[in-house]
Enzyme design. Structure first.
Site, PDB file in Angstrom:
ATOM      1  N   TYR A  89      -1.164  -1.226 -11.918  1.00  0.00           N
ATOM      2  CA  TYR A  89      -2.614  -1.145 -12.148  1.00  0.00           C
ATOM      3  C   TYR A  89      -2.907  -0.483 -13.505  1.00  0.00           C
ATOM      4  CZ  TYR A  89      -2.281  -2.333  -7.272  1.00  0.00           C
ATOM      5  OH  TYR A  89      -1.940  -2.969  -6.104  1.00  0.00           O
ATOM      6  N   ARG A  99      -7.242   3.781 -14.587  1.00  0.00           N
ATOM      7  CA  ARG A  99      -7.162   4.496 -13.301  1.00  0.00           C
ATOM      8  C   ARG A  99      -7.840   5.867 -13.315  1.00  0.00           C
ATOM      9  NH1 ARG A  99      -3.121   5.955 -11.087  1.00  0.00           N
ATOM     10  NH2 ARG A  99      -3.733   5.423  -8.971  1.00  0.00           N
ATOM     11  N   ARG A 117       2.334  -1.421  -5.952  1.00  0.00           N
ATOM     12  CA  ARG A 117       2.505  -0.151  -6.669  1.00  0.00           C
ATOM     13  C   ARG A 117       3.898   0.458  -6.509  1.00  0.00           C
ATOM     14  NH1 ARG A 117      -1.808   3.296  -7.616  1.00  0.00           N
ATOM     15  NH2 ARG A 117      -2.940   2.139  -6.007  1.00  0.00           N
ATOM     16  N   CYS A 137     -16.441   4.871 -26.255  1.00  0.00           N
ATOM     17  CA  CYS A 137     -17.731   5.563 -26.174  1.00  0.00           C
ATOM     18  C   CYS A 137     -18.226   5.661 -24.737  1.00  0.00           C
ATOM     19  CB  CYS A 137     -18.745   4.846 -27.050  1.00  0.00           C
ATOM     20  SG  CYS A 137     -18.147   4.748 -28.730  1.00  0.00           S
ATOM     21  N   GLU A 138     -17.530   6.450 -23.941  1.00  0.00           N
ATOM     22  CA  GLU A 138     -17.896   6.743 -22.548  1.00  0.00           C
ATOM     23  C   GLU A 138     -17.339   8.126 -22.244  1.00  0.00           C
ATOM     24  OE1 GLU A 138     -19.424   4.761 -20.271  1.00  0.00           O
ATOM     25  OE2 GLU A 138     -19.438   2.922 -21.465  1.00  0.00           O
ATOM     26  N   GLU A 178       4.226  -6.508   1.586  1.00  0.00           N
ATOM     27  CA  GLU A 178       3.628  -6.877   0.291  1.00  0.00           C
ATOM     28  C   GLU A 178       3.478  -5.678  -0.634  1.00  0.00           C
ATOM     29  OE1 GLU A 178      -0.202  -8.303   1.532  1.00  0.00           O
ATOM     30  OE2 GLU A 178       0.546 -10.288   2.023  1.00  0.00           O
ATOM     31  N   PRO A 179       4.575  -5.024  -0.991  1.00  0.00           N
ATOM     32  CA  PRO A 179       4.419  -3.868  -1.880  1.00  0.00           C
ATOM     33  C   PRO A 179       4.045  -4.280  -3.304  1.00  0.00           C
ATOM     34  CG  PRO A 179       6.750  -4.339  -1.537  1.00  0.00           C
ATOM     35  CD  PRO A 179       5.991  -5.299  -0.660  1.00  0.00           C
ATOM     36  N   GLY A 239       0.768  -1.240   0.000  1.00  0.00           N
ATOM     37  CA  GLY A 239       0.000   0.000   0.000  1.00  0.00           C
ATOM     38  C   GLY A 239       0.792   1.280   0.000  1.00  0.00           C
TER      39      GLY A 239
HETATM   40  C1  LIG Z   1      -3.251  -4.927  -3.467  1.00  0.00           C
HETATM   41  C2  LIG Z   1      -2.634  -5.576  -2.316  1.00  0.00           C
HETATM   42  C3  LIG Z   1      -1.308  -5.288  -1.978  1.00  0.00           C
HETATM   43  C4  LIG Z   1      -0.466  -4.291  -2.708  1.00  0.00           C
HETATM   44  O1  LIG Z   1      -0.956  -2.985  -2.655  1.00  0.00           O
HETATM   45  P1  LIG Z   1      -0.099  -1.788  -3.294  1.00  0.00           P
HETATM   46  O2  LIG Z   1      -0.887  -0.587  -2.964  1.00  0.00           O
HETATM   47  O3  LIG Z   1      -0.025  -2.039  -4.746  1.00  0.00           O
HETATM   48  O4  LIG Z   1       1.236  -1.818  -2.644  1.00  0.00           O
HETATM   49  C5  LIG Z   1      -0.761  -5.958  -0.903  1.00  0.00           C
HETATM   50  N1  LIG Z   1      -1.472  -6.860  -0.204  1.00  0.00           N
HETATM   51  C6  LIG Z   1      -2.748  -7.156  -0.499  1.00  0.00           C
HETATM   52  C7  LIG Z   1      -3.473  -8.154   0.304  1.00  0.00           C
HETATM   53  C8  LIG Z   1      -3.369  -6.527  -1.569  1.00  0.00           C
HETATM   54  O5  LIG Z   1      -4.643  -6.815  -1.844  1.00  0.00           O
END
Ligand SMILES: *Cc1c(COP(=O)(O)O)cnc(C)c1O
Length: 432
Positions: A387, A329, A293, A359-360, A290-291, A253
């Site tokens: 994304y 996005r 983005r 067409c939106e 868990e990166p 995140g």
């Molecule tokens: C999407 C997600 C992430 C990664 O989120 P980013 O914002 O891309 O870093 C990590 N863990 C879980 C469970 C997710 O669903």
């Protein structure tokens, strides 16, 4: 209308030299000529540098590893991209059976895979158990029982974490906030202890960890610390009850700069979190990050060609060959992406909405952009590595674009452009 200049993100892997934009050592204009547009272009060095910054931050001054990186492949799951991360030492965070299949296709160690997601099917759970994943992150009490049932049928044990919904505000866009009690994700904070007690009684379940993931594009550390403290309170309580947790998964995140956002430095970020874990006496836990983005977002651009300039009474439109079908996005979150002409021009600069052919009215890529462009020019939409392609669709029967990786002076096609005929090859008309 006068628009104020919006800063561009600072990038590695992509740069402007004398008015021409490059991916590493190759001019983007040359890539567009060779591979056509719309085209996703990723920089191998940008991917590697982003990973190495995280990896370095996960090792302490004595060289001891304090945390592991599980790349969240939903951000960009191209086999070449995930294989680069595998070779750099990453594990993976998965959210579907399809992503599990991708991880297995590149030979990822099943023990480096964590499987999350609110709606895992029995089939997906069975695939994960048979593959021997490190952990399934459970998002509801009903899912816990389904996992136990599937594991019983297969005669396998199921390693699990509960995904805690810590009810903290990640201060991000509501569509990418996941840790509030009104969100569909995770197990409600007040039900977590009771659910762990229940899990520890189930025949085929092995409690191995605890997990939370509070959202995406988060640009301050404070919400992470709030979530961490609440999760550690639970771990302490579980310990008292004799339920032992081996790993602590803090999710992903962390935000990136799309224009002038200033997300925390990776080292400061990990130090703050890992020091808090240690201070509270949980330094023995394996920590997982868990990166998604923040590893790929600024490592990719989307190249597009200007089809038409359409001046209007209220708005000037710059109509390009990419659309919400390539990059959703902006349509989905009103997200901002920097947009630059690939080759500087003497053309008169005007303020345009950059829009696609779909067409939106929601099909736009940038609003009120001051651009000196002419028909046929190339634009690069920046920060499109996360994304981007993964959300591409075939709406309006549009073939998905090609993807390439640039490594120094070399460019590699990592996904061929789709053909129109492929799009309906599996359809059939009714018999006469
Ligand atoms: C999407 C997600 C992430 C990664 O989120 P980013 O914002 O891309 O870093 C990590 N863990 C879980 C469970 C997710 O669903």
């Amino acid at each position: 209308m006068i628009s104020k200049a919006i800063p561009l993100p600072s990038l590695t892997g992509f740069s402007e030299r004398n008015g021409n934009w490059y991916a590493e050592d190759i001019a983007l204009a040359d890539l567009a000529r060779e591979f056509g547009t719309p085209l996703y272009v990723y920089s191998k060095s940008a991917l590697s540098k982003a990973y190495q910054a995280y990896d370095k931050a996960c090792v302490d001054k004595q060289g001891k590893r304090r945390a592991r990186i599980h790349y969240a492949m939903k951000a960009n799951s191209n086999l070449a991209v995930i294989n680069c991360f595998k070779e750099l030492g990453a594990g993976f965070d998965l959210v579907s059976g399809g992503e599990l299949a991708r991880a297995l296709a590149i030979g990822a160690d099943p023990k480096s895979l964590v499987f999350a997601g609110v709606g895992k099917s029995a089939k997906e759970i069975a695939e994960a158990l048979k593959a021997g994943v490190k952990c399934i992150n459970v998002e509801s009490i009903a899912e816990l029982h389904k996992i136990n049932r599937v594991a019983t049928e297969l005669g396998l044990r199921a390693p699990i974490s509960l995904r805690v919904n810590p009810d903290v505000d990640a201060q991000t866009h509501p569509y990418i906030s996941t840790g509030l009690k009104g969100n569909k994700f995770g197990i409600a904070y007040h039900e977590v202890l009771k659910t762990y007690r229940e899990a520890s009684q189930l025949a085929q379940i092995d409690v191995v960890g605890i997990d939370c993931h509070i959202g995406s594009q988060i640009t301050t550390t404070a919400p992470y610390l709030d979530a961490l403290d609440k999760v550690l309170d639970l771990v302490a309580q579980l310990k008292k009850e004799g339920i032992v947790i081996h790993h602590l998964d803090l999710g992903g995140g962390l935000g990136i700069s799309y224009s002038d956002e200033t997300p925390p430095d990776i080292t400061d970020f990990t130090d703050t979190l890992l020091n808090r874990v240690a201070e509270r006496g949980f330094g023995h836990l394996d920590v997982v990050l868990e990166p998604g983005r923040s590893l790929v977002g600024n490592a990719g651009v989307l190249l597009t060609t200007v089809e038409y300039l359409k001046p209007g009474a209220e708005k000037n439109f710059c109509i390009v060959d990419a659309a919400m079908t390539e990059l959703m996005r902006p349509a989905l979150y009103e997200a901002h992406h920097g947009i630059v002409p690939v080759q500087a021009k003497q053309a008169k600069a005007l303020t345009y909405d950059v829009v696609g052919p779909v067409c939106e009215s929601g099909d736009w890529l940038g609003r009120d952009r001051h651009l000196a462009v002419e028909e046929g020019d190339l634009l690069a939409i920046l920060s499109a590595g996360a994304y981007g392609f993964v959300m591409a669709s075939n709406y309006n029967t549009r073939p998905k674009p090609a993807e390439i990786i640039v490594d120094g002076k070399n460019a590699y096609v990592i996904r061929a452009r789709e053909n129109t005929s492929d799009l309906f090859a599996s359809e059939a008309v009714l018999p006469k």
